[in-house]
Design an enzyme around this catalytic site. Structure first.
Site, mmCIF file in Angstrom:
data_model
loop_
_atom_site.group_PDB
_atom_site.id
_atom_site.type_symbol
_atom_site.label_atom_id
_atom_site.label_comp_id
_atom_site.label_asym_id
_atom_site.label_seq_id
_atom_site.Cartn_x
_atom_site.Cartn_y
_atom_site.Cartn_z
ATOM 1 N N ARG A 55 0.846 -1.195 0.000
ATOM 2 C CA ARG A 55 0.000 0.000 0.000
ATOM 3 C C ARG A 55 0.881 1.245 0.000
ATOM 4 O O ARG A 55 1.121 1.850 1.046
ATOM 5 C CB ARG A 55 -0.954 -0.072 1.201
ATOM 6 C CG ARG A 55 -2.029 -1.143 0.951
ATOM 7 C CD ARG A 55 -2.811 -1.504 2.175
ATOM 8 N NE ARG A 55 -1.977 -2.233 3.138
ATOM 9 C CZ ARG A 55 -2.410 -2.771 4.277
ATOM 10 N NH1 ARG A 55 -3.684 -2.645 4.606
ATOM 11 N NH2 ARG A 55 -1.592 -3.403 5.074
ATOM 12 N N ASP B 173 2.449 4.972 -0.474
ATOM 13 C CA ASP B 173 1.978 6.312 -0.092
ATOM 14 C C ASP B 173 1.675 7.202 -1.291
ATOM 15 O O ASP B 173 2.101 6.918 -2.403
ATOM 16 C CB ASP B 173 3.085 7.043 0.697
ATOM 17 C CG ASP B 173 3.272 6.464 2.074
ATOM 18 O OD1 ASP B 173 2.289 6.013 2.675
ATOM 19 O OD2 ASP B 173 4.432 6.471 2.545
ATOM 20 N N TYR C 187 12.739 -1.975 -3.348
ATOM 21 C CA TYR C 187 12.430 -0.559 -3.565
ATOM 22 C C TYR C 187 13.674 0.170 -4.046
ATOM 23 O O TYR C 187 14.793 -0.136 -3.617
ATOM 24 C CB TYR C 187 11.982 0.105 -2.257
ATOM 25 C CG TYR C 187 10.558 -0.173 -1.862
ATOM 26 C CD1 TYR C 187 9.527 0.628 -2.339
ATOM 27 C CD2 TYR C 187 10.238 -1.209 -0.989
ATOM 28 C CE1 TYR C 187 8.206 0.388 -1.962
ATOM 29 C CE2 TYR C 187 8.924 -1.459 -0.605
ATOM 30 C CZ TYR C 187 7.913 -0.650 -1.100
ATOM 31 O OH TYR C 187 6.614 -0.879 -0.737
ATOM 32 N N ARG D 235 11.612 5.316 3.256
ATOM 33 C CA ARG D 235 11.843 6.765 3.189
ATOM 34 C C ARG D 235 12.606 7.281 4.402
ATOM 35 O O ARG D 235 13.384 8.237 4.295
ATOM 36 C CB ARG D 235 10.520 7.501 3.008
ATOM 37 C CG ARG D 235 9.917 7.252 1.607
ATOM 38 C CD ARG D 235 8.474 7.671 1.506
ATOM 39 N NE ARG D 235 8.304 9.077 1.852
ATOM 40 C CZ ARG D 235 7.114 9.648 2.026
ATOM 41 N NH1 ARG D 235 6.001 8.934 1.859
ATOM 42 N NH2 ARG D 235 7.035 10.930 2.338
#
Lengths: 246, 246
Positions: free
Chosen positions: A50, A52, A110, A197
């Site tokens: 999910r 952002d 990622y 992040r």
């Protein structure tokens, strides 16, 4: 009844994230709308990662059940004719009825991209974070090594997450520089809310010299969000790979 | 009075090309507006490469004369505060009074990017051309070799151009594939109207097997636009490097 898994790529710039929200454009919302239009059923997809608001993906996943006669494999073409051009189904395939992407062992990769030059590059601005402060990718790589393996990443998790355990395994974490671009590539079995992040934000502080690489061990030990660096901006993040292991 | 040269990067998606037009957004129009705002003089920049609508640049150039006291070198910062985020001045420097970018010997390098996969990649859609037809980059490279050197490129020039000579020198032309992306990198001393895009369109026909690499010699020989392939779409093209030799 069959269960279909979609492999979804998207440019997250125009969306308020992956997960369905009332009154805001989301990837899930677009997929549900598209499937209703195509299959004439009220479908609510189950999402994989999910992501952002503003985060991009090359291969997120979504699954749904349908009674439609159309073979799962044919759905990607039909969906792509109905989706906006910033969302594309790269693959559609039938999977076992009980398959749930968030309850499977998986490996996600990622990428966090940084443009590190005197001025931003306009053609990269939507898909990378820009900073003119010189970053030392070698120092960042040194710090990155502390995260590899199984650790409690509580210091790298934003408030608002409701997970039972904050322990995750990072398989690899590489920082590379090519000219003006620095890429952080991290693969793991799962990531907490904002985890990539916050790692990126912390590594950037190491890169510009305000933290020491060895300090990463203390941040992990602290199990306190305030010990880590800031959450790096969403636009630099992209879910690049997503594999199911079982 | 001094002459200043700007090195300009831009995302061409939102613009009707480099060259000033009434009632359409252009890179030149934005530069003139910004300089008027900054220096309070009516400035008309002289452009380097007049890229088409939708074409991108990492380093186009523009020169202008000003009586302003601000040193040329300081202008990039001040301009970037006033320009939209899809245009950035990477460098500003004072140059000799007579310097004119289009009357100098120069070497320009263009990249033409192609995404060649079953489905488009949303995060690449604004900066590459997509085709699902499989392209053989090896064949394209074989064909590319015919263009290197000094040739009359009349067959690779769209109508509407008013140049005296259609002879140009291509220093290098390389076609490389990395996964789903093919990049055509071409460097030369100058390019005719649509020349890179017609070369790209022709090489793609070779890549998908409808033309033979050796056919390139005949196309050059024909000196007729109709002998070459189609003009490839603008969004795949980017002016990547621009050097002055004298």
């Amino acid at each position: 009844m069959k269960r279909v898994m979609l492999t979804v790529a998207y440019d997250g710039t125009a969306y308020s994230g992956y997960q369905m929200q009332e009154n805001a454009p989301t990837i899930e919302g677009e997929l549900n709308r598209c499937l209703k239009d195509l299959l004439k059923e009220d479908i609510r997809v189950i999402g994989g990662s999910r992501t952002d608001a503003g985060v991009h993906a090359l291969c997120n996943v979504a699954v749904f059940d349908t009674c439609a006669r159309m073979p799962g494999e044919k759905m990607s073409y039909a969906m792509n004719q109905r989706l906006p051009e910033d969302i594309r189904i790269r693959k559609a395939q039938e999977v076992a009825q009980g398959f749930h992407p968030r309850r499977c062992d998986s490996r996600k990769t990622y990428l966090y991209r940084i443009v590190n030059s005197a001025f931003p590059i306009p053609t990269k601005r939507l898909y990378s974070h820009f900073t003119y402060v010189p970053l030392d990718a070698g120092r960042m790589q040194e710090a990155a090594a502390f995260f590899v393996g199984e650790h409690d990443f509580k210091s790298f998790c934003s408030a608002g997450s409701q997970v039972e355990s904050t322990v995750r395994r990072i398989h690899s974490l590489e920082v590379t520089r090519e000219g003006e671009e620095i890429t952080i590539c991290v693969a793991g079995n799962g990531f907490l809310y904002h985890m990539v992040r916050i790692i990126a934000g912390t590594l950037m502080e190491v890169g510009r010299g305000v933290r020491e690489p060895a300090h990463m061990a203390e941040i992990l030990e602290a199990k306190d969000r305030r010990a880590a660096g800031p959450t790096a901006p969403a636009c630099g993040l992209c879910l690049a790979d997503y594999k199911f292991l079982s």
